[in-house]
Design a protein around this motif. Structure first.
Motif, PDB file in Angstrom:
ATOM      1  N   MET A   1       0.776  -1.292  -0.185  1.00 38.82           N
ATOM      2  CA  MET A   1      -0.005  -0.016  -0.100  1.00 38.82           C
ATOM      3  C   MET A   1       0.976   1.191   0.002  1.00 38.82           C
ATOM      4  SD  MET A   1      -3.355   0.874   0.143  1.00 38.82           S
ATOM      5  CE  MET A   1      -4.290  -0.481   0.849  1.00 38.82           C
ATOM      6  N   LEU A   2       0.526   2.045  -0.776  1.00 36.85           N
ATOM      7  CA  LEU A   2       1.469   3.429  -1.144  1.00 36.85           C
ATOM      8  C   LEU A   2       0.495   4.466  -0.895  1.00 36.85           C
ATOM      9  CD1 LEU A   2       4.079   4.894  -1.875  1.00 36.85           C
ATOM     10  CD2 LEU A   2       3.121   4.882  -4.058  1.00 36.85           C
ATOM     11  N   GLY A   3       0.670   5.538   0.012  1.00 36.67           N
ATOM     12  CA  GLY A   3       0.007   6.561   0.158  1.00 36.67           C
ATOM     13  C   GLY A   3       0.796   7.806  -0.125  1.00 36.67           C
ATOM     14  N   LEU A   4       0.389   8.764  -0.949  1.00 34.85           N
ATOM     15  CA  LEU A   4       1.001   9.923  -1.286  1.00 34.85           C
ATOM     16  C   LEU A   4       0.155  11.262  -0.803  1.00 34.85           C
ATOM     17  CD1 LEU A   4       2.409   9.280  -4.852  1.00 34.85           C
ATOM     18  CD2 LEU A   4       3.403   9.398  -2.507  1.00 34.85           C
ATOM     19  N   ILE A   5       0.595  12.226  -0.206  1.00 37.45           N
ATOM     20  CA  ILE A   5      -0.109  13.306   0.330  1.00 37.45           C
ATOM     21  C   ILE A   5       0.309  14.602  -0.306  1.00 37.45           C
ATOM     22  CG2 ILE A   5      -0.617  14.919   2.178  1.00 37.45           C
ATOM     23  CD1 ILE A   5      -0.127  12.303   4.207  1.00 37.45           C
ATOM     24  N   GLU A   6      -0.469  15.317  -0.628  1.00 35.03           N
ATOM     25  CA  GLU A   6      -0.170  16.955  -1.577  1.00 35.03           C
ATOM     26  C   GLU A   6       0.270  16.440  -2.912  1.00 35.03           C
ATOM     27  OE1 GLU A   6       0.875  20.645   0.695  1.00 35.03           O
ATOM     28  OE2 GLU A   6       1.860  19.197   1.634  1.00 35.03           O
ATOM     29  N   THR A   7      -0.800  15.698  -3.694  1.00 36.48           N
ATOM     30  CA  THR A   7      -0.296  15.492  -4.808  1.00 36.48           C
ATOM     31  C   THR A   7      -0.576  16.548  -5.825  1.00 36.48           C
ATOM     32  OG1 THR A   7      -2.780  14.914  -5.217  1.00 36.48           O
ATOM     33  CG2 THR A   7      -1.146  13.158  -4.368  1.00 36.48           C
ATOM     34  N   LYS A   8      -1.281  17.666  -5.325  1.00 39.19           N
ATOM     35  CA  LYS A   8      -1.189  18.765  -6.290  1.00 39.19           C
ATOM     36  C   LYS A   8      -1.891  18.312  -7.463  1.00 39.19           C
ATOM     37  CE  LYS A   8       2.566  21.222  -3.828  1.00 39.19           C
ATOM     38  NZ  LYS A   8       1.557  21.855  -3.027  1.00 39.19           N
ATOM     39  N   LYS A   9      -2.702  17.366  -7.538  1.00 33.77           N
ATOM     40  CA  LYS A   9      -3.536  16.781  -8.722  1.00 33.77           C
ATOM     41  C   LYS A   9      -4.895  16.983  -8.651  1.00 33.77           C
ATOM     42  CE  LYS A   9      -1.475  14.059 -11.579  1.00 33.77           C
ATOM     43  NZ  LYS A   9      -0.968  15.172 -12.634  1.00 33.77           N
ATOM     44  N   GLU A  10      -5.909  17.668  -9.384  1.00 31.68           N
ATOM     45  CA  GLU A  10      -7.072  17.630  -9.293  1.00 31.68           C
ATOM     46  C   GLU A  10      -7.878  16.224  -9.647  1.00 31.68           C
ATOM     47  OE1 GLU A  10      -8.713  21.037 -11.483  1.00 31.68           O
ATOM     48  OE2 GLU A  10      -7.587  22.425 -10.179  1.00 31.68           O
ATOM     49  N   ALA A  11      -6.935  15.546 -10.550  1.00 30.27           N
ATOM     50  CA  ALA A  11      -7.478  14.260 -10.943  1.00 30.27           C
ATOM     51  C   ALA A  11      -6.212  13.275 -11.188  1.00 30.27           C
ATOM     52  CB  ALA A  11      -8.333  14.276 -12.523  1.00 30.27           C
ATOM     53  N   VAL A  12      -6.292  12.076 -10.904  1.00 32.43           N
ATOM     54  CA  VAL A  12      -5.464  11.263 -10.985  1.00 32.43           C
ATOM     55  C   VAL A  12      -5.550  10.196 -12.233  1.00 32.43           C
ATOM     56  CG1 VAL A  12      -3.727   9.384 -10.094  1.00 32.43           C
ATOM     57  CG2 VAL A  12      -4.556  11.506  -8.503  1.00 32.43           C
ATOM     58  N   THR A  13      -4.665  10.037 -13.102  1.00 32.99           N
ATOM     59  CA  THR A  13      -5.214   9.111 -14.280  1.00 32.99           C
ATOM     60  C   THR A  13      -4.194   7.760 -13.968  1.00 32.99           C
ATOM     61  OG1 THR A  13      -3.187   9.911 -15.678  1.00 32.99           O
ATOM     62  CG2 THR A  13      -5.480  11.167 -15.500  1.00 32.99           C
ATOM     63  N   THR A  14      -4.607   6.842 -14.979  1.00 33.31           N
ATOM     64  CA  THR A  14      -3.824   5.519 -14.951  1.00 33.31           C
ATOM     65  C   THR A  14      -2.512   5.981 -15.300  1.00 33.31           C
ATOM     66  OG1 THR A  14      -6.032   4.486 -15.880  1.00 33.31           O
ATOM     67  CG2 THR A  14      -3.766   3.389 -16.316  1.00 33.31           C
ATOM     68  N   TYR A  15      -2.247   6.713 -16.363  1.00 39.21           N
ATOM     69  CA  TYR A  15      -0.678   7.143 -16.663  1.00 39.21           C
ATOM     70  C   TYR A  15      -0.132   7.583 -15.347  1.00 39.21           C
ATOM     71  CZ  TYR A  15       3.256   9.590 -18.606  1.00 39.21           C
ATOM     72  OH  TYR A  15       4.665  10.095 -18.937  1.00 39.21           O
ATOM     73  N   ASP A  16      -0.668   8.406 -14.599  1.00 37.94           N
ATOM     74  CA  ASP A  16       0.004   8.927 -13.233  1.00 37.94           C
ATOM     75  C   ASP A  16       0.426   7.699 -12.311  1.00 37.94           C
ATOM     76  OD1 ASP A  16      -0.135  11.449 -14.210  1.00 37.94           O
ATOM     77  OD2 ASP A  16      -2.324  11.469 -13.302  1.00 37.94           O
ATOM     78  N   VAL A  17      -0.464   6.749 -12.387  1.00 35.09           N
ATOM     79  CA  VAL A  17      -0.330   5.741 -11.381  1.00 35.09           C
ATOM     80  C   VAL A  17       0.713   4.657 -11.926  1.00 35.09           C
ATOM     81  CG1 VAL A  17      -1.400   3.526 -10.271  1.00 35.09           C
ATOM     82  CG2 VAL A  17      -2.751   5.838 -10.419  1.00 35.09           C
ATOM     83  N   VAL A  18       0.736   4.358 -13.307  1.00 34.76           N
ATOM     84  CA  VAL A  18       1.845   3.525 -13.897  1.00 34.76           C
ATOM     85  C   VAL A  18       3.013   4.168 -13.648  1.00 34.76           C
ATOM     86  CG1 VAL A  18       2.522   2.548 -15.855  1.00 34.76           C
ATOM     87  CG2 VAL A  18       0.096   2.348 -15.406  1.00 34.76           C
ATOM     88  N   GLN A  19       3.200   5.452 -13.878  1.00 39.70           N
ATOM     89  CA  GLN A  19       4.646   6.159 -13.690  1.00 39.70           C
ATOM     90  C   GLN A  19       5.035   6.016 -12.398  1.00 39.70           C
ATOM     91  OE1 GLN A  19       5.466   6.723 -16.772  1.00 39.70           O
ATOM     92  NE2 GLN A  19       6.355   8.629 -16.076  1.00 39.70           N
ATOM     93  N   LEU A  20       4.217   5.762 -11.322  1.00 40.86           N
ATOM     94  CA  LEU A  20       4.764   5.742  -9.750  1.00 40.86           C
ATOM     95  C   LEU A  20       4.742   4.339  -9.514  1.00 40.86           C
ATOM     96  CD1 LEU A  20       2.123   7.833  -8.072  1.00 40.86           C
ATOM     97  CD2 LEU A  20       4.341   8.401  -7.996  1.00 40.86           C
ATOM     98  N   TRP A  21       3.888   3.528 -10.045  1.00 36.19           N
ATOM     99  CA  TRP A  21       3.885   1.856  -9.355  1.00 36.19           C
ATOM    100  C   TRP A  21       4.465   0.874 -10.410  1.00 36.19           C
ATOM    101  CZ3 TRP A  21       1.937   0.206  -4.699  1.00 36.19           C
ATOM    102  CH2 TRP A  21       1.772  -0.901  -4.783  1.00 36.19           C
ATOM    103  N   GLY A  22       4.516   1.310 -11.765  1.00 35.15           N
ATOM    104  CA  GLY A  22       4.720   0.296 -12.957  1.00 35.15           C
ATOM    105  C   GLY A  22       3.561  -0.427 -13.214  1.00 35.15           C
ATOM    106  N   ALA A  23       3.892  -1.287 -14.262  1.00 39.92           N
ATOM    107  CA  ALA A  23       2.672  -2.110 -14.715  1.00 39.92           C
ATOM    108  C   ALA A  23       2.340  -3.050 -13.907  1.00 39.92           C
ATOM    109  CB  ALA A  23       3.033  -2.458 -16.270  1.00 39.92           C
ATOM    110  N   GLY A  24       1.136  -3.712 -13.937  1.00 38.00           N
ATOM    111  CA  GLY A  24       0.851  -4.782 -13.128  1.00 38.00           C
ATOM    112  C   GLY A  24      -0.465  -4.670 -12.437  1.00 38.00           C
ATOM    113  N   ALA A  25      -0.715  -5.361 -11.418  1.00 40.19           N
ATOM    114  CA  ALA A  25      -2.122  -5.608 -10.931  1.00 40.19           C
ATOM    115  C   ALA A  25      -2.434  -4.535  -9.843  1.00 40.19           C
ATOM    116  CB  ALA A  25      -2.477  -7.042 -10.118  1.00 40.19           C
TER     117      ALA A  25
END
Length: 307
Positions: A1-25
Motif C-alpha cells: 500500500m502506497l500513500g501520497l499526500i499533497e499530490t497537487k493534482k485535481e485528477a489522477v489518471t492511469t498514466y500517473d499511477v503507472v508512472q509511480l507503480w509500474g505495470a501490474g495488478a
C-alpha cells in the motif's frame, strides 16, 4: 500500500499511477486537490489487497477491504491534517465516525499536522491546546501511536523540526500484526520524510535486471561504446554485439554497480545534516552542504529510476 499526500493534482489518471507503480495488478483511489492545494492518493497491489468500500473526505481517504494472504479484514486511512485547531477537531470527529462505520482493525497514517509530546517539536516548552486534544483523541480511540525507530523528526523547514507524520493502529491490528514497526525513509528533496510501516520482514529473491536506460545518463557511455565498437574491427554485426557484452559489463560494474551504496551514502549524509539542524547547530555551511548533497542525490535518483 502506497500513500501520497499533497499530490497537487485535481485528477489522477492511469498514466500517473503507472508512472509511480509500474505495470501490474494495481488499483487506486484518490481525493483531488483544490487547484494546487492538497490531494491524496492510495495505490495498492490488487493481488495483495481487495477493496470492498471506499470513503472520502476533504482531508482523508479510506479504503476498507481484505488482505488476501491471511484473509484479514481491515481499513487503511490516509490523512492530511488541517493547520487550524477548528479544522483539526472536525477532522478527528470525522475519523472517529469512519472507525465506527468500518468496524474493522484500523490503520491511520499520514501528515496529521500535530504533535503529541514536547519532544516532537524542537524548541518548545509547552504543548499547544490542539496537541493535548489530539493526544486525548488517540487515547479515546484506543489507538497505538507507533514509535518511530530511527529519527526524532519527520518535517524540516530551515531550522524548524517537528514530528507531525505518524501511523496510528488499533489494538485489533496489533493482535494480528504484533511486530508492526515504523521507520523513516530518506527525505531527499522533500520537507517531509516518508514513513515506512512494516508488519513483517519479507525476503524475496534477487531483483530482476529490467533496463539499461540509465547508462545514457552517464556522459562517458556513448564514447565508451564507440571506442569498443571500433576496436572490434570487421567482425560480423551479431558477433560484435556479443563481444561488446564483456566491456559493457565491466563498465557497468565500475560506474553503476554500487548505485544503491552511493545513494545510501548520500542519504546518510543528508540525515546527518538533518540531525545537526534538529540539534540547533546548523549554519550557512551546513545548509550549503545540504544543497550540494541534494544535487548529487537528484542525479543518482534519476539514474536509479531509469535503471
Amino acid at each position: 500500500m502506497l500513500g501520497l499526500i499533497e499530490t497537487k493534482k485535481e485528477a489522477v489518471t492511469t498514466y500517473d499511477v503507472v508512472q509511480l507503480w509500474g505495470a501490474g495488478a494495481v488499483k487506486w483511489e484518490y481525493v483531488g486537490s483544490i487547484g494546487a492545494s492538497g490531494g491524496l492518493l492510495l495505490v495498492w497491489d490488487e493481488t495483495v489487497f481487495k477493496m470492498n468500500n471506499c470513503y472520502k473526505g476533504s482531508r482523508w481517504l479510506c479504503v476498507e477491504g481484505v488482505l488476501l494472504r491471511n484473509n484479514f479484514s481491515c481499513a487503511f486511512c490516509l490523512v492530511y491534517g488541517p493547520h487550524d485547531r477548528r479544522g483539526k477537531l472536525d477532522t478527528w470527529e470525522e475519523l472517529s465516525f469512519l472507525y465506527g462505520l468500518c468496524q474493522a482493525p484500523f490503520c491511520y497514517l499520514g501528515d496529521f499536522n500535530e504533535i503529541t509530546q514536547l519532544e516532537d517539536r524542537k524548541g518548545i516548552n509547552s504543548l499547544p491546546v490542539s496537541a493535548v486534544e489530539f493526544k486525548d483523541w488517540i487515547q479515546d480511540m484506543e489507538l497505538v501511536d507507533l514509535e518511530l525507530t530511527d529519527r526524532l523528526f519527520t518535517w524540516f523547514r530551515g531550522e524548524s523540526c517537528s514530528r507531525i507524520d505518524r501511523a496510528l493502529v488499533s489494538l485489533e491490528w496489533l493482535e494480528v500484526f504484533p511486530e508492526t514497526r515504523l521507520r523513516g525513509g530518506p527525505r531527499g528533496l522533500s520537507d517531509h520524510c516518508p514513513l515506512i510501516m512494516e508488519a513483517s520482514q519479507v525476503r524475496g529473491g534477487p531483483r530482476p535486471f529490467r533496463s539499461l536506460d540509465s547508462w545514457f545518463t552517464h556522459d562517458g557511455y556513448l564514447r565508451m561504446v564507440k571506442e569498443e565498437w571500433r576496436a572490434l574491427g570487421d567482425r560480423q554485426f551479431m558477433d560484435k554485439l556479443k563481444a561488446l557484452t564483456s566491456p559493457l559489463s565491466r563498465w557497468h560494474k565500475k560506474n553503476f554497480g554500487d548505485m544503491d551504496k552511493r545513494i545510501t551514502q548520500f542519504e546518510d549524509e543528508l540525515k546527518k545534516v538533518d540531525d545537526l539542524t534538529g540539534a540547533g547547530v546548523a549554519d550557512g555551511t551546513v545548509e550549503a552542504r545540504r544543497k550540494a548533497l541534494v544535487s548529487c542525490c537528484k542525479k543518482w535518483y534519476i539514474r536509479q529510476e531509469l535503471h
